[in-house]
Design a protein around this motif. Structure first.
Motif, PDB file in Angstrom:
ATOM      1  N   SER A   1      47.967  49.286  40.753  1.00 26.41           N
ATOM      2  CA  SER A   1      47.264  48.903  41.980  1.00 26.41           C
ATOM      3  C   SER A   1      45.980  48.141  41.673  1.00 26.41           C
ATOM      4  O   SER A   1      45.642  47.181  42.372  1.00 26.41           O
ATOM      5  CB  SER A   1      46.966  50.142  42.818  1.00 26.41           C
ATOM      6  OG  SER A   1      48.182  50.763  43.199  1.00 26.41           O
ATOM      7  N   ARG A   2      45.278  48.553  40.644  1.00 24.85           N
ATOM      8  CA  ARG A   2      44.052  47.827  40.260  1.00 24.85           C
ATOM      9  C   ARG A   2      44.372  46.406  39.820  1.00 24.85           C
ATOM     10  O   ARG A   2      43.642  45.466  40.141  1.00 24.85           O
ATOM     11  CB  ARG A   2      43.313  48.582  39.156  1.00 24.85           C
ATOM     12  CG  ARG A   2      42.569  49.789  39.685  1.00 24.85           C
ATOM     13  CD  ARG A   2      41.706  50.449  38.632  1.00 24.85           C
ATOM     14  NE  ARG A   2      40.903  51.479  39.268  1.00 24.85           N
ATOM     15  CZ  ARG A   2      40.686  52.678  38.751  1.00 24.85           C
ATOM     16  NH1 ARG A   2      41.183  53.015  37.577  1.00 24.85           N
ATOM     17  NH2 ARG A   2      39.935  53.551  39.408  1.00 24.85           N
ATOM     18  N   LYS A   3      45.455  46.240  39.073  1.00 24.58           N
ATOM     19  CA  LYS A   3      45.844  44.892  38.631  1.00 24.58           C
ATOM     20  C   LYS A   3      46.221  44.019  39.833  1.00 24.58           C
ATOM     21  O   LYS A   3      45.838  42.849  39.900  1.00 24.58           O
ATOM     22  CB  LYS A   3      46.979  44.972  37.628  1.00 24.58           C
ATOM     23  CG  LYS A   3      46.539  45.598  36.310  1.00 24.58           C
ATOM     24  CD  LYS A   3      47.402  45.143  35.188  1.00 24.58           C
ATOM     25  CE  LYS A   3      46.874  45.650  33.880  1.00 24.58           C
ATOM     26  NZ  LYS A   3      46.006  44.692  33.206  1.00 24.58           N
ATOM     27  N   VAL A   4      46.963  44.598  40.770  1.00 28.84           N
ATOM     28  CA  VAL A   4      47.343  43.861  41.977  1.00 28.84           C
ATOM     29  C   VAL A   4      46.089  43.511  42.781  1.00 28.84           C
ATOM     30  O   VAL A   4      45.948  42.385  43.265  1.00 28.84           O
ATOM     31  CB  VAL A   4      48.356  44.661  42.817  1.00 28.84           C
ATOM     32  CG1 VAL A   4      48.606  43.996  44.172  1.00 28.84           C
ATOM     33  CG2 VAL A   4      49.671  44.829  42.056  1.00 28.84           C
ATOM     34  N   ALA A   5      45.170  44.456  42.897  1.00 30.13           N
ATOM     35  CA  ALA A   5      43.927  44.208  43.640  1.00 30.13           C
ATOM     36  C   ALA A   5      43.117  43.085  42.987  1.00 30.13           C
ATOM     37  O   ALA A   5      42.594  42.201  43.687  1.00 30.13           O
ATOM     38  CB  ALA A   5      43.098  45.485  43.736  1.00 30.13           C
ATOM     39  N   GLU A   6      43.011  43.101  41.669  1.00 27.90           N
ATOM     40  CA  GLU A   6      42.269  42.046  40.965  1.00 27.90           C
ATOM     41  C   GLU A   6      42.895  40.677  41.228  1.00 27.90           C
ATOM     42  O   GLU A   6      42.182  39.707  41.502  1.00 27.90           O
ATOM     43  CB  GLU A   6      42.244  42.322  39.459  1.00 27.90           C
ATOM     44  CG  GLU A   6      41.350  43.467  39.058  1.00 27.90           C
ATOM     45  CD  GLU A   6      41.523  43.885  37.596  1.00 27.90           C
ATOM     46  OE1 GLU A   6      42.178  43.153  36.807  1.00 27.90           O
ATOM     47  OE2 GLU A   6      41.009  44.956  37.241  1.00 27.90           O
ATOM     48  N   LYS A   7      44.214  40.603  41.138  1.00 27.95           N
ATOM     49  CA  LYS A   7      44.911  39.331  41.381  1.00 27.95           C
ATOM     50  C   LYS A   7      44.709  38.881  42.833  1.00 27.95           C
ATOM     51  O   LYS A   7      44.442  37.700  43.096  1.00 27.95           O
ATOM     52  CB  LYS A   7      46.403  39.478  41.065  1.00 27.95           C
ATOM     53  CG  LYS A   7      47.219  38.217  41.218  1.00 27.95           C
ATOM     54  CD  LYS A   7      46.943  37.263  40.092  1.00 27.95           C
ATOM     55  CE  LYS A   7      47.874  36.081  40.098  1.00 27.95           C
ATOM     56  NZ  LYS A   7      47.559  35.150  39.013  1.00 27.95           N
ATOM     57  N   ALA A   8      44.842  39.811  43.751  1.00 30.74           N
ATOM     58  CA  ALA A   8      44.675  39.485  45.168  1.00 30.74           C
ATOM     59  C   ALA A   8      43.254  38.985  45.444  1.00 30.74           C
ATOM     60  O   ALA A   8      43.068  37.995  46.176  1.00 30.74           O
ATOM     61  CB  ALA A   8      44.989  40.704  46.032  1.00 30.74           C
ATOM     62  N   LEU A   9      42.264  39.616  44.849  1.00 32.77           N
ATOM     63  CA  LEU A   9      40.878  39.190  45.069  1.00 32.77           C
ATOM     64  C   LEU A   9      40.588  37.850  44.407  1.00 32.77           C
ATOM     65  O   LEU A   9      39.781  37.065  44.922  1.00 32.77           O
ATOM     66  CB  LEU A   9      39.903  40.265  44.596  1.00 32.77           C
ATOM     67  CG  LEU A   9      39.935  41.556  45.426  1.00 32.77           C
ATOM     68  CD1 LEU A   9      38.987  42.586  44.838  1.00 32.77           C
ATOM     69  CD2 LEU A   9      39.631  41.302  46.899  1.00 32.77           C
ATOM     70  N   GLU A  10      41.246  37.558  43.296  1.00 31.37           N
ATOM     71  CA  GLU A  10      41.122  36.225  42.686  1.00 31.37           C
ATOM     72  C   GLU A  10      41.581  35.155  43.676  1.00 31.37           C
ATOM     73  O   GLU A  10      40.958  34.091  43.795  1.00 31.37           O
ATOM     74  CB  GLU A  10      41.984  36.122  41.421  1.00 31.37           C
ATOM     75  CG  GLU A  10      41.429  36.789  40.204  1.00 31.37           C
ATOM     76  CD  GLU A  10      42.401  36.712  39.024  1.00 31.37           C
ATOM     77  OE1 GLU A  10      43.318  35.854  39.025  1.00 31.37           O
ATOM     78  OE2 GLU A  10      42.256  37.531  38.106  1.00 31.37           O
ATOM     79  N   ILE A  11      42.682  35.439  44.355  1.00 25.48           N
ATOM     80  CA  ILE A  11      43.217  34.490  45.342  1.00 25.48           C
ATOM     81  C   ILE A  11      42.236  34.331  46.499  1.00 25.48           C
ATOM     82  O   ILE A  11      41.918  33.214  46.906  1.00 25.48           O
ATOM     83  CB  ILE A  11      44.610  34.946  45.837  1.00 25.48           C
ATOM     84  CG1 ILE A  11      45.620  34.877  44.697  1.00 25.48           C
ATOM     85  CG2 ILE A  11      45.059  34.117  47.049  1.00 25.48           C
ATOM     86  CD1 ILE A  11      46.919  35.615  44.957  1.00 25.48           C
ATOM     87  N   VAL A  12      41.728  35.446  47.008  1.00 20.65           N
ATOM     88  CA  VAL A  12      40.766  35.399  48.113  1.00 20.65           C
ATOM     89  C   VAL A  12      39.533  34.592  47.694  1.00 20.65           C
ATOM     90  O   VAL A  12      39.072  33.708  48.426  1.00 20.65           O
ATOM     91  CB  VAL A  12      40.365  36.822  48.559  1.00 20.65           C
ATOM     92  CG1 VAL A  12      39.209  36.780  49.553  1.00 20.65           C
ATOM     93  CG2 VAL A  12      41.562  37.565  49.157  1.00 20.65           C
ATOM     94  N   ASP A  13      39.004  34.891  46.512  1.00 19.57           N
ATOM     95  CA  ASP A  13      37.777  34.233  46.048  1.00 19.57           C
ATOM     96  C   ASP A  13      37.978  32.744  45.769  1.00 19.57           C
ATOM     97  O   ASP A  13      37.027  31.967  45.851  1.00 19.57           O
ATOM     98  CB  ASP A  13      37.234  34.942  44.805  1.00 19.57           C
ATOM     99  CG  ASP A  13      36.733  36.347  45.114  1.00 19.57           C
ATOM    100  OD1 ASP A  13      36.519  36.663  46.313  1.00 19.57           O
ATOM    101  OD2 ASP A  13      36.563  37.145  44.164  1.00 19.57           O
ATOM    102  N   ALA A  14      39.205  32.349  45.447  1.00 24.35           N
ATOM    103  CA  ALA A  14      39.493  30.934  45.197  1.00 24.35           C
ATOM    104  C   ALA A  14      39.572  30.130  46.496  1.00 24.35           C
ATOM    105  O   ALA A  14      39.611  28.900  46.457  1.00 24.35           O
ATOM    106  CB  ALA A  14      40.809  30.796  44.419  1.00 24.35           C
TER     107      ALA A  14
END
Length: 180
Positions: A25-38
């Motif tokens: 879940s942490r890995k998915v959250a990190e990836k998802a937030l990378e997308i949001v921040d981009a």
């Protein structure tokens, strides 16, 4: 709201299932937030994306998946739906939608019926941008091994087992989410 506190309502923090769930879940959250921040110009609820990514697989231990220390009785295809039921019981209705709609590239009514899956007969596909981001980010990480990020080709190969429509949808999302 602290997603870890919610996870601990359903998982023993000393269990392997807990360790696997939280790491994934942490890995998915990190990836998802990378997308949001981009994409700062998008109107995306960053906090909700984080919380939902952390909770999207909360139903796995209700399913029979011994390889990830989950010893429930339900088939794994039900993990999103069962997790959504848990979150609805806690009043987290929007988070529950992410949980229910993240499996594969989303489950259509046609897929549910054609495969005879024991799921409600309704569309379970991501609708909001937040649901889509979490669903997409989830495709990059398995719950086994070292949980290293998968290549786009490996994801496509895995999705192809369920038909070309999922691959086409994934490629469309790549164009949207992976370009800045």
């Amino acid at each position: 709201m602290d997603p870890i506190e919610i996870i601990e309502k359903f998982y023993d923090p000393t269990s392997e299932a807990y360790r696997i769930l939280v790491k994934h879940s942490r890995k998915v959250a990190e990836k998802a937030l990378e997308i949001v921040d981009a994409h700062p110009d998008w109107d995306v609820d960053r906090r909700f994306v984080y919380e939902s990514a952390m909770l999207h697989d909360i139903g796995i231990n209700a399913c029979h998946a011994p390889a990830i220390d989950c010893h429930g009785e339900a088939p794994y295809i039900r993990h999103g739906y069962l997790g959504a039921e848990r979150l609805r019981a806690l009043g987290l209705h929007d988070h529950a939608l992410v949980c229910e709609r993240h499996t594969g590239m989303g489950l259509t009514l046609e897929m549910i019926i054609a495969n005879g899956w024991d799921l409600p007969h309704r569309e379970m596909c991501p609708v909001s941008i937040e649901e889509q981001i979490v669903c997409f980010a989830d495709k990059f990480f398995s719950k086994s091994g070292e949980m290293k990020e998968k290549s786009l080709e490996k994801i496509r190969k895995g999705l192809a087992k369920y038909g070309k429509d999922d691959v086409v949808k994934f490629d469309a999302w790549c164009t949207i989410f992976l370009t800045e």
